[in-house]
Write a protein that holds these residues in place. Sequence first.
Motif, PDB file in Angstrom:
ATOM      1  N   ALA A  89       0.839  -1.208   0.000  1.00 45.17           N
ATOM      2  CA  ALA A  89       0.000   0.000   0.000  1.00 45.17           C
ATOM      3  C   ALA A  89       0.876   1.260   0.000  1.00 45.17           C
ATOM      4  CB  ALA A  89      -0.927  -0.012   1.205  1.00 45.17           C
ATOM      5  N   ARG A  90       1.993   1.201   0.713  1.00 42.85           N
ATOM      6  CA  ARG A  90       2.919   2.351   0.765  1.00 42.85           C
ATOM      7  C   ARG A  90       3.497   2.601  -0.636  1.00 42.85           C
ATOM      8  NH1 ARG A  90       6.219   0.479   4.675  1.00 42.85           N
ATOM      9  NH2 ARG A  90       4.681   0.893   6.290  1.00 42.85           N
ATOM     10  N   TRP A  91       3.783   1.514  -1.350  1.00 46.21           N
ATOM     11  CA  TRP A  91       4.338   1.605  -2.712  1.00 46.21           C
ATOM     12  C   TRP A  91       3.289   2.077  -3.717  1.00 46.21           C
ATOM     13  CZ3 TRP A  91       2.732  -1.226  -7.003  1.00 46.21           C
ATOM     14  CH2 TRP A  91       3.574  -1.198  -8.118  1.00 46.21           C
ATOM     15  N   SER A  92       2.010   1.708  -3.471  1.00 46.88           N
ATOM     16  CA  SER A  92       0.947   1.883  -4.483  1.00 46.88           C
ATOM     17  C   SER A  92       0.359   3.293  -4.516  1.00 46.88           C
ATOM     18  CB  SER A  92      -0.228   0.941  -4.186  1.00 46.88           C
ATOM     19  OG  SER A  92       0.171  -0.395  -4.199  1.00 46.88           O
ATOM     20  N   ASP A  93      -0.082   3.703  -5.718  1.00 44.16           N
ATOM     21  CA  ASP A  93      -0.969   4.868  -5.850  1.00 44.16           C
ATOM     22  C   ASP A  93      -2.420   4.396  -5.800  1.00 44.16           C
ATOM     23  OD1 ASP A  93       1.183   6.701  -6.476  1.00 44.16           O
ATOM     24  OD2 ASP A  93       1.259   5.739  -8.446  1.00 44.16           O
ATOM     25  N   VAL A  94      -2.623   3.157  -6.237  1.00 42.22           N
ATOM     26  CA  VAL A  94      -3.967   2.581  -6.339  1.00 42.22           C
ATOM     27  C   VAL A  94      -3.932   1.183  -5.735  1.00 42.22           C
ATOM     28  CG1 VAL A  94      -5.667   1.654  -7.966  1.00 42.22           C
ATOM     29  CG2 VAL A  94      -4.522   3.808  -8.480  1.00 42.22           C
ATOM     30  N   LEU A  95      -4.912   0.866  -4.907  1.00 39.24           N
ATOM     31  CA  LEU A  95      -5.005  -0.484  -4.344  1.00 39.24           C
ATOM     32  C   LEU A  95      -6.351  -1.063  -4.777  1.00 39.24           C
ATOM     33  CD1 LEU A  95      -3.158  -2.065  -2.302  1.00 39.24           C
ATOM     34  CD2 LEU A  95      -4.863  -1.494  -0.572  1.00 39.24           C
ATOM     35  N   ILE A  96      -6.310  -2.253  -5.376  1.00 46.22           N
ATOM     36  CA  ILE A  96      -7.567  -2.869  -5.838  1.00 46.22           C
ATOM     37  C   ILE A  96      -7.755  -4.205  -5.132  1.00 46.22           C
ATOM     38  CG2 ILE A  96      -8.894  -3.679  -7.826  1.00 46.22           C
ATOM     39  CD1 ILE A  96      -7.227  -1.925  -9.631  1.00 46.22           C
ATOM     40  N   ALA A  97      -8.867  -4.358  -4.412  1.00 50.25           N
ATOM     41  CA  ALA A  97      -9.147  -5.622  -3.724  1.00 50.25           C
ATOM     42  C   ALA A  97      -9.886  -6.564  -4.670  1.00 50.25           C
ATOM     43  CB  ALA A  97      -9.973  -5.372  -2.466  1.00 50.25           C
ATOM     44  N   ALA A  98      -9.298  -7.769  -4.879  1.00 51.25           N
ATOM     45  CA  ALA A  98      -9.899  -8.781  -5.769  1.00 51.25           C
ATOM     46  C   ALA A  98      -9.765 -10.176  -5.164  1.00 51.25           C
ATOM     47  CB  ALA A  98      -9.235  -8.731  -7.140  1.00 51.25           C
ATOM     48  N   SER A 132      -4.328   0.651   8.873  1.00 49.87           N
ATOM     49  CA  SER A 132      -2.903   0.888   8.566  1.00 49.87           C
ATOM     50  C   SER A 132      -2.639   0.774   7.065  1.00 49.87           C
ATOM     51  CB  SER A 132      -1.985  -0.112   9.270  1.00 49.87           C
ATOM     52  OG  SER A 132      -2.532  -0.558  10.437  1.00 49.87           O
ATOM     53  N   VAL A 133      -3.319  -0.159   6.411  1.00 45.28           N
ATOM     54  CA  VAL A 133      -3.130  -0.318   4.960  1.00 45.28           C
ATOM     55  C   VAL A 133      -3.613   0.950   4.248  1.00 45.28           C
ATOM     56  CG1 VAL A 133      -3.907  -1.614   2.925  1.00 45.28           C
ATOM     57  CG2 VAL A 133      -3.278  -2.839   5.015  1.00 45.28           C
ATOM     58  N   LEU A 134      -4.804   1.435   4.648  1.00 41.90           N
ATOM     59  CA  LEU A 134      -5.377   2.620   3.997  1.00 41.90           C
ATOM     60  C   LEU A 134      -4.538   3.863   4.292  1.00 41.90           C
ATOM     61  CD1 LEU A 134      -9.116   1.801   4.752  1.00 41.90           C
ATOM     62  CD2 LEU A 134      -7.998   1.670   2.515  1.00 41.90           C
ATOM     63  N   GLU A 135      -3.998   3.940   5.508  1.00 42.53           N
ATOM     64  CA  GLU A 135      -3.133   5.085   5.847  1.00 42.53           C
ATOM     65  C   GLU A 135      -1.862   5.055   5.005  1.00 42.53           C
ATOM     66  OE1 GLU A 135      -4.529   5.993  10.451  1.00 42.53           O
ATOM     67  OE2 GLU A 135      -2.819   4.663  10.087  1.00 42.53           O
ATOM     68  N   ALA A 136      -1.353   3.824   4.780  1.00 41.69           N
ATOM     69  CA  ALA A 136      -0.139   3.689   3.964  1.00 41.69           C
ATOM     70  C   ALA A 136      -0.417   4.081   2.504  1.00 41.69           C
ATOM     71  CB  ALA A 136       0.382   2.258   4.037  1.00 41.69           C
ATOM     72  N   LEU A 137      -1.627   3.861   2.046  1.00 46.50           N
ATOM     73  CA  LEU A 137      -2.005   4.239   0.676  1.00 46.50           C
ATOM     74  C   LEU A 137      -1.969   5.770   0.548  1.00 46.50           C
ATOM     75  CD1 LEU A 137      -2.951   3.038  -2.021  1.00 46.50           C
ATOM     76  CD2 LEU A 137      -5.282   2.979  -1.114  1.00 46.50           C
ATOM     77  N   GLY A 138      -2.485   6.436   1.575  1.00 45.23           N
ATOM     78  CA  GLY A 138      -2.238   7.871   1.722  1.00 45.23           C
ATOM     79  C   GLY A 138      -3.190   8.826   1.027  1.00 45.23           C
TER      80      GLY A 138
END
Length: 313
Positions: free
Chosen positions: A194-203, A217-223
């Motif tokens: 998530a820290r690396w990503s600009d976009v996170l897609i749950a599949a 924490s995952v969503l905070e890392a997405l930013g």
Amino acid sequence: MSTKPMIVQVGPLHGPTQDELARRYDVRRLFEATDKAAFLAAVAPQCQVAVTSGTRGMEASLMQALPQLKLVACFGVGVDAIDVAHAHANGIAVSNTPDVLTEDVADLALALLLGAIRRIPQGDRFVREGSWLKGGMALTASMQQRKVGIVGLGRIGVAIAKRCAAFNTELAYFGPREKPASGLRYFADLVAMARWSDVLIAACPGGEGTRGLVSRSVLEALGPAGVFVNIARGSVVDEAALTELLTSGALGSAGLDVFEREPQVPAGLIALDHVVLHPHQGSATHDTRAAMGRKVLENVEAWFAGRPLIDPV
Ligand code: NAP
């Protein structure tokens, strides 16, 4: 007294599939019964097959009320609402409808992503409300060169990756195991992805194994510039944290097809203009629903004919 084999239909299904089931079998509709206990007592001695949907599923108590049950055929690929462990422990087979819905669900994931990034619903409102007559809409972010992290590189995840590649994105995935044949970057740690990503897609699948996987924490890392897309299941994300972070701006935006308590959507999400909301329509096209129906019919037919299931879970 019907001579056709009996099946119990747990919840409403795609109309044409329901009609075809009724043509072939003695279908008893649990969801239409006013006295569920009397209904179950009447069908229990004979009912070996139940058909349900991915959203309605089938709980252990309902399986227990049907002691002759041998097959639960699911209209849908996600079986998180079916107590599969209980079924298997009691000699009850489960089937689903994989593959035929993959492309439509992946299409919708991209539609939600583009909708969120390019602010398509907002643009639609902007035109309809007459705002364009007073000046142009604000600039948006770009889909190009984005880093996209996919949570669950299965059939739908791979189809999403293929589509994202056409937008010149960089791709990575998170899952229980590395898939070297995919050629994509693997993260064993979701927060790191998530820290690396600009976009996170749950599949990934829903259910207890993935409940709250996309955590605060995952969503905070997405930013604050990050976009979260969910076409998996509402249970996969901490919806309260998602709403709070989108509201405060700690998360950029989201495109959501699925929710924790469908059809209830948190008022906090509905209030947000920069979130694209959709009513669980991933596989909801005429062609795909018909193909899913054919799979249900084929699995039920295979079971009654004593052949192996086409899509065993
Ligand atoms: P699939 O081929 O079984 O793919 C699921 C993937 O998720 C697999 O790659 C699996 O990894 C991975 N996974 C399992 N546990 C995980 C975890 N804890 N964290 C991250 N990844 C995990 O299934 P599919 O056909 O692609 O469908 C995926 C899901 O999409 C379904 O279960 C359903 O919930 C959802 N769905 C939604 C809609 C909609 O309308 N929105 C429609 C259809 C499906 P391995 O390969 O290593 O096991």
